[in-house]
Design an enzyme around this catalytic site. Structure first.
Site, PDB file in Angstrom:
ATOM      1  N   LYS A 167       4.011   0.286   8.553  1.00 37.82           N
ATOM      2  CA  LYS A 167       3.790   1.526   7.809  1.00 37.82           C
ATOM      3  C   LYS A 167       5.024   2.396   7.976  1.00 37.82           C
ATOM      4  CE  LYS A 167       0.372   5.018   6.738  1.00 37.82           C
ATOM      5  NZ  LYS A 167      -1.053   5.362   6.837  1.00 37.82           N
TER       6      LYS A 167
ATOM      7  N   GLY B  29       0.835  -1.186   0.000  1.00 40.23           N
ATOM      8  CA  GLY B  29       0.000   0.000   0.000  1.00 40.23           C
ATOM      9  C   GLY B  29       0.869   1.235   0.000  1.00 40.23           C
TER      10      GLY B  29
ATOM     11  N   GLY C  67       0.494   5.728  -0.031  1.00 40.58           N
ATOM     12  CA  GLY C  67      -0.386   6.882  -0.048  1.00 40.58           C
ATOM     13  C   GLY C  67       0.352   8.146   0.301  1.00 40.58           C
TER      14      GLY C  67
ATOM     15  N   VAL D  20       3.014   1.065   3.100  1.00 45.07           N
ATOM     16  CA  VAL D  20       2.752  -0.057   3.989  1.00 45.07           C
ATOM     17  C   VAL D  20       3.370  -1.314   3.387  1.00 45.07           C
ATOM     18  CG1 VAL D  20       0.988  -1.423   5.156  1.00 45.07           C
ATOM     19  CG2 VAL D  20       0.601   1.009   4.740  1.00 45.07           C
TER      20      VAL D  20
ATOM     21  N   ASP E 297      -9.286  11.734  10.812  1.00 44.34           N
ATOM     22  CA  ASP E 297      -9.125  11.286   9.422  1.00 44.34           C
ATOM     23  C   ASP E 297      -9.949  10.024   9.167  1.00 44.34           C
ATOM     24  OD1 ASP E 297      -8.233  11.341   6.823  1.00 44.34           O
ATOM     25  OD2 ASP E 297      -6.347  10.321   7.248  1.00 44.34           O
TER      26      ASP E 297
END
Length: 683
Positions: A55, A33, A35, A40, A149
């Site tokens: 992460k 992952g 972003g 991640v 968030d």
């Protein structure tokens, strides 16, 4: 490249660190992952021999000393959260200045992956998932922690479809960082931001409730509310328009619309109240169908925050433009199979250096790789005299390796036949009791449990007597403390106090004031509590909702007919009904004797008046009588009639027109009604 070297291979913020071991413990396997905040990885915890998610935040953040301090504080707070619907933070730290967090590796994907794969939640599924999210928010908010968030990418599912919230605390640390996000990235907060976030107002727990509403609407409809061409336009709309939810969401419509109001004072006051509203909505809905999970079971080492798309691309769930379109990043090749723990063997190449010892001690083999091989002055590298000496020692080391392998095999066989001598303790805090016992049974641990009151949901493990990573020897027992829910507390005295006093008494002890029902009451003044859904002294759970019944005073009543009644009796009758009585001017009355009520204002009628209304009564003075004048006999007609009229009587003449009064119809001195006729007889 040695572990810990960063910066030379930076790609849009974060180097691909696959293969690196962070702090000598977490071996990064493959990126799963990426972003706006970092990348991640699926990883192996070498110490505890388990799979985890790591992460790694952007390298640019490592240069921000203030961020690193905040990150450590927020990570410590996040790790302290133990709840069935919050992603567990196992560890955190920095490796050569690079901040990272170690999380549990979930396999059910995220709500973002589910939506990107075309799946939608039914209204019932959204209500149940939303209830679990509200439980987690209530747990965190009561500890003073606001997420900031809430978005589909941060709602992850385990393999059973249980939702967990991720990234608690990280949003706050990132929001205060001095770095710039990667170009083209829109931080999730903007897409799900509350009006107060758009206006730069200090946030509180109600901002999470606003984002929650947007996420639930998107989970059912597939579209995020207030979509616009630009981020500024999208945020501007939210400061001007409340959330309007499609009535197709049924019982959720009113709940979500209240969460999505512009003024946060108009939203639910807290997640506990939202949770109660969701419970009510769920009662009106059928049972949910299983979720269509889109997660890591579909590909090796997949991250629950990612989803494969056509061509083996991967959606970047944070990188998107203001319209919400996400870019497809390059496909990630899965790594070769890796057995958790140290490799069984390794190649004996030029990077393996053999060192002779001058003493009769065992030789030492080091496997440290040298990135700059030494060469002798003649350019022949290390294959000189020392190399020939190494070659002579090869048979010895081969024999030694074979011997060690045989010994290891014998030990392994003994271990298999005699059973384990001990097992590594996992983290059980935050798991349900059933899940914790199943995990302990798998690891051959003997477990005892007790219960204790806590704010955590019933059945959640809140404490373990051995820390994760400890070795539990055979014959010893691991003790787990399981939450039995919060301790019940007594309801304070409410009846007889004012509504304000009752509200203060309830909220100070953690209760929620529910519906306040005003009713007429003949014994309590307006605003006084006359009843509650839980009686004084009743033992109930904290944060329970207590409804109040409050007096709104006496019922309105009609004015009775008191005419003809003695004034004293009339006053008592009116006062007994709650009216105030004022005596008006006395009046003459031929109908009612002196002292009796002639009339009232307001008069008797079907109309009803407020308790305490003033009624004015008028009392009779009796008939209006005058005295018949005397000395009329012998007077001429004109002066005699004038005296009769002056007394308030009517003069009537009988006899000679120019005669004198011989007699009168009414004797002198008699009381007669004013205006009565008196006849004068003339002769």
């Amino acid at each position: 490249m040695k572990a810990g070297t960063v910066g030379a291979m930076a790609m849009s913020g974060t180097t691909d660190l696959a293969g690196r071991v962070l702090d000598g413990r977490y071996r990064l396997r493959t990126p799963i992952g990426s972003g706006a905040s970092g990348r991640v990885y699926a990883a192996d915890d070498i110490k505890l021999r388990r799979s985890v998610a790591v992460k790694v935040l952007h390298e640019a953040l490592a240069a921000d000393a203030g961020f690193l301090r905040r990150f450590q504080t927020e990570a410590r707070v996040a790790a302290s959260l133990h709840h069935a619907n919050i992603v567990t933070v196992h560890d955190w730290g920095t490796d050569d200045g690079l901040p990272y967090m170690v999380l549990e590796l979930l396999e059910g994907g995220s709500l973002r992956t589910m939506l990107d794969a075309g799946a939608r939640l039914s209204v019932t599924q959204a209500a149940h998932v939303g209830r679990d999210v509200a439980r987690a928010l209530d747990y965190a908010h009561r500890r003073g922690i606001v997420h900031r968030d809430i978005k589909p990418a941060n709602l992850l599912f385990d393999e059973h479809g249980v939702v967990r919230i991720a990234d608690f605390g990280l949003a706050r640390a990132l929001a205060e960082a001095s770095w710039t996000e990667p170009a083209g990235a829109l931080f999730g907060t903007a897409r799900y931001a509350s009006p107060e976030q758009a206006l730069g107002i200090q946030l509180d727990a109600r901002s999470d409730l606003y984002a929650f509403a947007l996420v639930v609407v998107e989970s059912v409809t597939g579209a995020i509310p207030f979509a616009a061409d630009t981020t500024i336009s999208m945020l501007s709309i939210r400061t001007q328009q409340p959330l309007v939810v499609d009535p197709a969401l049924g019982p959720l419509t009113a709940v979500l619309e209240r969460c999505g109001r512009i003024d946060r004072d108009d939203r639910y006051p807290d997640a506990a109240t939202l949770l109660g509203a969701l419970d009510d909505a769920i009662e009106a809905l059928p049972a949910p169908a299983p979720l269509q999970l889109v997660g890591s079971r579909d590909f090796p080492d997949a991250d629950p925050t990612r989803v494969h798309v056509a061509g083996n691309g991967v959606f970047d769930q944070d990188a998107c433009d203001a319209s919400g379109e996400r870019a497809v990043v390059a496909p990630v090749e899965p790594p070769p199979d890796f057995a958790i723990g140290f490799p069984i063997d390794f190649p004996l190449d030029d990077d393996i250096e053999v060192i002779e010892s001058p003493d009769p001690e065992p030789v030492v083999i080091t496997a440290e790789r040298d990135e700059h091989p030494r060469k002798d002055p003649r350019g022949r590298g290390r294959r000189g005299r020392g190399y020939r000496r190494e070659r002579r020692l090869v048979p010895f080391f081969v024999a030694l390796v074979v011997l060690l392998a045989l010994v290891g095999g014998v030990v392994a066989v003994i271990g298999l036949t005699s059973g384990p001598s001990g097992s590594v303790v996992q983290r059980y805090e935050g798991l349900s009791q059933a899940a914790a016992l199943a995990l302990a049974h798998r690891d051959h641990l003997s477990v005892s449990t007790t219960t204790a009151h806590a704010d955590d949901p019933i059945g959640i493990v809140i404490h373990q007597d051995l820390a994760p990573g400890k070795l539990l020897r055979d014959g010893h027992t691991l003790h787990l403390v399981v939450s039995s829910g919060p301790a019940k507390i007594a309801v304070p005295k409410l009846v007889g106090s004012t509504q304000s006093e009752a509200t203060t008494a309830l909220t100070s002890q953690g209760f929620v004031v529910g519906t306040v029902t005003p009713v007429f009451d003949e014994t309590r003044a307006t605003g006084i509590v006359i009843g509650a859904s839980q009686g004084e002294g009743a033992l109930v759970l904290p944060h329970s909702t207590i409804a109040l019944t409050v007096s709104k005073g006496h019922r309105p009543r009609a004015v009775p007919d008191v005419t003809g009644v003695l004034v004293g009796t009339a006053k008592a009758q009116l006062a007994n009904l709650g009216f105030k009585v004022t005596i008006g001017s006395d009046v003459f009355s031929d109908k009612y004797a002196k002292g009796k009520v002639v009339s009232s204002s307001p008069a008797a009628s079907p109309a009803r008046f407020t308790y305490g209304w003033t009624v004015v009564v008028h009392v009779s003075k009796g008939p209006d009588l005058v005295t018949m004048p005397s000395g009329l006999v012998g007077l001429a007609q004109a002066p005699a009639c004038q005296r009769v009229r002056n007394a308030g009587l009517q003069c009537v003449v009988s006899g000679l027109a120019d005669g004198h009064v011989n007699s009168t119809s009414t004797p002198a001195g008699r009381l007669v009604r004013r205006g009565a006729k008196v006849t004068l007889y003339l002769g």
